[in-house]
Design a protein around this motif. Sequence first.
Motif, PDB file in Angstrom:
ATOM      1  N   ASP A 239       0.838  -1.201   0.000  1.00 45.75           N
ATOM      2  CA  ASP A 239       0.000   0.000   0.000  1.00 45.75           C
ATOM      3  C   ASP A 239       0.870   1.247   0.000  1.00 45.75           C
ATOM      4  N   LEU A 240       0.447   2.235  -0.786  1.00 44.25           N
ATOM      5  CA  LEU A 240       1.215   3.473  -0.913  1.00 44.25           C
ATOM      6  C   LEU A 240       1.203   4.240   0.405  1.00 44.25           C
ATOM      7  N   SER A 241       2.383   4.634   0.867  1.00 40.74           N
ATOM      8  CA  SER A 241       2.504   5.399   2.110  1.00 40.74           C
ATOM      9  C   SER A 241       3.784   6.209   2.057  1.00 40.74           C
ATOM     10  N   GLU A 242       3.884   7.163   2.959  1.00 39.85           N
ATOM     11  CA  GLU A 242       5.077   8.000   3.007  1.00 39.85           C
ATOM     12  C   GLU A 242       6.322   7.184   3.306  1.00 39.85           C
ATOM     13  N   SER A 243       6.183   6.140   4.134  1.00 33.58           N
ATOM     14  CA  SER A 243       7.340   5.355   4.551  1.00 33.58           C
ATOM     15  C   SER A 243       7.934   4.537   3.414  1.00 33.58           C
ATOM     16  N   ASN A 244       7.171   4.243   2.353  1.00 29.05           N
ATOM     17  CA  ASN A 244       7.774   3.539   1.224  1.00 29.05           C
ATOM     18  C   ASN A 244       7.939   4.420  -0.017  1.00 29.05           C
ATOM     19  N   LEU A 245       7.180   5.512  -0.109  1.00 26.93           N
ATOM     20  CA  LEU A 245       7.317   6.396  -1.267  1.00 26.93           C
ATOM     21  C   LEU A 245       8.581   7.243  -1.184  1.00 26.93           C
ATOM     22  N   THR A 246       8.884   7.790  -0.004  1.00 24.70           N
ATOM     23  CA  THR A 246      10.087   8.611   0.136  1.00 24.70           C
ATOM     24  C   THR A 246      11.368   7.809  -0.112  1.00 24.70           C
ATOM     25  N   PRO A 247      11.526   6.599   0.455  1.00 25.49           N
ATOM     26  CA  PRO A 247      12.720   5.807   0.105  1.00 25.49           C
ATOM     27  C   PRO A 247      12.809   5.502  -1.392  1.00 25.49           C
TER      28      PRO A 247
ATOM     29  N   ASP B 237      14.821   2.542  13.172  1.00 23.08           N
ATOM     30  CA  ASP B 237      15.417   3.818  12.780  1.00 23.08           C
ATOM     31  C   ASP B 237      16.851   3.940  13.297  1.00 23.08           C
ATOM     32  N   LEU B 238      17.065   3.522  14.525  1.00 20.07           N
ATOM     33  CA  LEU B 238      18.408   3.584  15.095  1.00 20.07           C
ATOM     34  C   LEU B 238      19.399   2.793  14.257  1.00 20.07           C
ATOM     35  N   PHE B 239      19.001   1.581  13.889  1.00 20.82           N
ATOM     36  CA  PHE B 239      19.914   0.728  13.120  1.00 20.82           C
ATOM     37  C   PHE B 239      20.109   1.266  11.710  1.00 20.82           C
ATOM     38  N   VAL B 240      19.011   1.547  11.016  1.00 22.09           N
ATOM     39  CA  VAL B 240      19.090   2.008   9.623  1.00 22.09           C
ATOM     40  C   VAL B 240      19.838   3.326   9.538  1.00 22.09           C
ATOM     41  N   ASN B 241      19.513   4.268  10.409  1.00 23.09           N
ATOM     42  CA  ASN B 241      20.195   5.561  10.380  1.00 23.09           C
ATOM     43  C   ASN B 241      21.684   5.426  10.688  1.00 23.09           C
ATOM     44  N   SER B 242      22.030   4.480  11.544  1.00 17.03           N
ATOM     45  CA  SER B 242      23.446   4.258  11.845  1.00 17.03           C
ATOM     46  C   SER B 242      24.192   3.783  10.605  1.00 17.03           C
ATOM     47  N   VAL B 243      23.610   2.837   9.885  1.00 15.64           N
ATOM     48  CA  VAL B 243      24.260   2.327   8.671  1.00 15.64           C
ATOM     49  C   VAL B 243      24.367   3.427   7.616  1.00 15.64           C
ATOM     50  N   LEU B 244      23.292   4.208   7.448  1.00 15.52           N
ATOM     51  CA  LEU B 244      23.313   5.269   6.438  1.00 15.52           C
ATOM     52  C   LEU B 244      24.304   6.376   6.792  1.00 15.52           C
ATOM     53  N   TRP B 245      24.379   6.734   8.074  1.00 15.78           N
ATOM     54  CA  TRP B 245      25.344   7.752   8.476  1.00 15.78           C
ATOM     55  C   TRP B 245      26.772   7.245   8.287  1.00 15.78           C
ATOM     56  N   LEU B 246      27.012   5.996   8.667  1.00 16.02           N
ATOM     57  CA  LEU B 246      28.336   5.427   8.468  1.00 16.02           C
ATOM     58  C   LEU B 246      28.683   5.347   6.990  1.00 16.02           C
ATOM     59  N   GLY B 247      27.664   5.129   6.155  1.00 23.48           N
ATOM     60  CA  GLY B 247      27.886   5.094   4.716  1.00 23.48           C
ATOM     61  C   GLY B 247      27.986   6.471   4.100  1.00 23.48           C
ATOM     62  N   ASP B 248      27.991   7.510   4.946  1.00 19.47           N
ATOM     63  CA  ASP B 248      28.151   8.886   4.501  1.00 19.47           C
ATOM     64  C   ASP B 248      26.981   9.351   3.653  1.00 19.47           C
ATOM     65  N   ARG B 249      25.773   8.876   3.986  1.00 16.92           N
ATOM     66  CA  ARG B 249      24.583   9.371   3.304  1.00 16.92           C
ATOM     67  C   ARG B 249      24.219  10.744   3.844  1.00 16.92           C
ATOM     68  N   ASN B 250      23.511  11.524   3.024  1.00 20.11           N
ATOM     69  CA  ASN B 250      23.015  12.822   3.493  1.00 20.11           C
ATOM     70  C   ASN B 250      22.001  12.624   4.589  1.00 20.11           C
ATOM     71  N   GLN B 251      21.919  13.619   5.471  1.00 18.46           N
ATOM     72  CA  GLN B 251      20.988  13.544   6.586  1.00 18.46           C
ATOM     73  C   GLN B 251      19.549  13.391   6.115  1.00 18.46           C
ATOM     74  N   GLN B 252      19.189  13.999   4.965  1.00 16.89           N
ATOM     75  CA  GLN B 252      17.820  13.949   4.494  1.00 16.89           C
ATOM     76  C   GLN B 252      17.408  12.544   4.090  1.00 16.89           C
ATOM     77  N   GLU B 253      18.363  11.635   3.903  1.00 16.94           N
ATOM     78  CA  GLU B 253      18.041  10.312   3.416  1.00 16.94           C
ATOM     79  C   GLU B 253      17.993   9.276   4.533  1.00 16.94           C
ATOM     80  N   LEU B 254      17.922   9.720   5.770  1.00 14.58           N
ATOM     81  CA  LEU B 254      17.877   8.769   6.865  1.00 14.58           C
ATOM     82  C   LEU B 254      16.507   8.119   6.962  1.00 14.58           C
ATOM     83  N   SER B 255      16.383   7.192   7.886  1.00 16.14           N
ATOM     84  CA  SER B 255      15.176   6.364   7.967  1.00 16.14           C
ATOM     85  C   SER B 255      13.927   7.186   8.214  1.00 16.14           C
ATOM     86  N   LEU B 256      12.831   6.692   7.643  1.00 21.93           N
ATOM     87  CA  LEU B 256      11.534   7.343   7.823  1.00 21.93           C
ATOM     88  C   LEU B 256      10.523   6.263   8.173  1.00 21.93           C
TER      89      LEU B 256
END
Length: 513
Positions: free
Chosen positions: A195-203, A450-469
Amino acid sequence: MKRFALGSPAAVSTALLWVAPLCLIAGATAGIVSDRWDWVPLTLLSVGAGALLLWLILQSRVSGGFWGRRSTQMSTNAILTVVAVIALLGVVNVLGNRYSVDIDLTENQSFTLAVETRDVLQNLKEPVQVLVFDTNAASRDRLLLEQYRRHANNQFSFEFVDPQAQPSLAREYNVTQVGQVIVKAGTKTQRIDEDLSESNLTPALIRVTSDRTVTAYFTTGHNELPLTGGSASLSEVAKLLEQRDVELLPLNLLEKGKVPEDANVIVVAGPRQPFLRLEEDLLKDYLNRGGSLLLMLDVDVNVGLADLLKDWGLTLDNRWVIDGSGVGQQVGLGPDTIIVTTYGNHPITQRFAQGPSVFPRAQAIRIEPVKDDDIVELALSGSQTWAETDWQSGDLEFTEGVDTLGPLPLAVAITRTLSEEPAKQARLVVFGDSEFATDGVIAYQGINSDLFVNSVLWLGDRNQQELSLRPRQTTNRRLQLNVATSRWIEVSAVLLLPLLGFGLAVFLWWRRR
């Protein structure tokens, strides 16, 4: 009844009086319904306006003193008033459509886009199109897409497609069922099956507009947590990472003999057996070259990484952190499960506010800062927690001078600058628990994922705007009634209230006799 000769000014005037409104109404209707103001509606409007103008000219010739009559003046005033009101309503609607203001009165802001989503939309560099293969889509889907379009600075569009009417388009995107959504930017596409939602559309937006893929290697060979399986696996967070275009690969350091060159992040998830000296040296060398490492380490397990942690000013406490507040027990959790609501100021956690995360059987992390390192305590236990020295005996009581009173850091993030020119950094995130990211614990609806996903993305040097939602959770406000209460309400509604009304009616009738 008046009769007019065919072709007389009076007959022509009557005909024009019928043609003018019919053409005006037809032209306006054609333009509004089709949403296209091409030659058809414009021609009809022009004919109607011309007919109306001719009628006014002929009317003054057919009926002398037409413009001086009181009825003409009143009719003209009425028409002008109606036209002014319609014009005013049109202006208000145009302004409302262009400068709309939404007020979300729901408890958890269900109809308001998250800050992360708005950042992504405002920074779109190329047009993004969303194709919804369903002509009878829910109104909430259309409302969500309209919100995205308003925040995207003309870089976002959407279309509802009938797969029966356009089978070639459905085949092009390999659409197999009604309701599937395709997100497209340039040559890249991303399909959403749920189902379409913000949590899957933004990623999905991030994935089709990103020009970089993060590669995360998960170490194996030490009985680490698996990426697939049941409640003791990391399958849910692995799925979230893949949605964000993170490639997940296994890494056996002994077999490989080195850290792959394309490794953006290395994850050590709950090992039960120690790393050998060679493996520890490989990880230390990887960090010294500007790598990023995520460690999730449990109590009472010798992981063989003490020297690596010491180089970064960290030591594992190796004692259970116990919660003496009783908050966890109210929701069925034991005293060895910590509910965290306090987070450090860091890109991983800065938008969590007071959201809860759950850490079962966690240990604290002791910190002796190394000079020039940027250290942030990501997650802190409450003031009524302590590190229990005698946790193995099961006697979980705070002992002054023996146990360590909270708040205690359960997770730490460190940034180390290796060089200024060229700029090079090494990053390390350490959790004193691995179970917090497993499927069974994430089911508590906290922000563990969110804690886990954001940790991996930050370590991967992703932009802050692309963290978990994470998706918005709707609070259950249903009124639960027992059997006795339900029967009492039923009897009151069906019997007592009607009898009360009938009795009042009889009483009033008796008083007025």
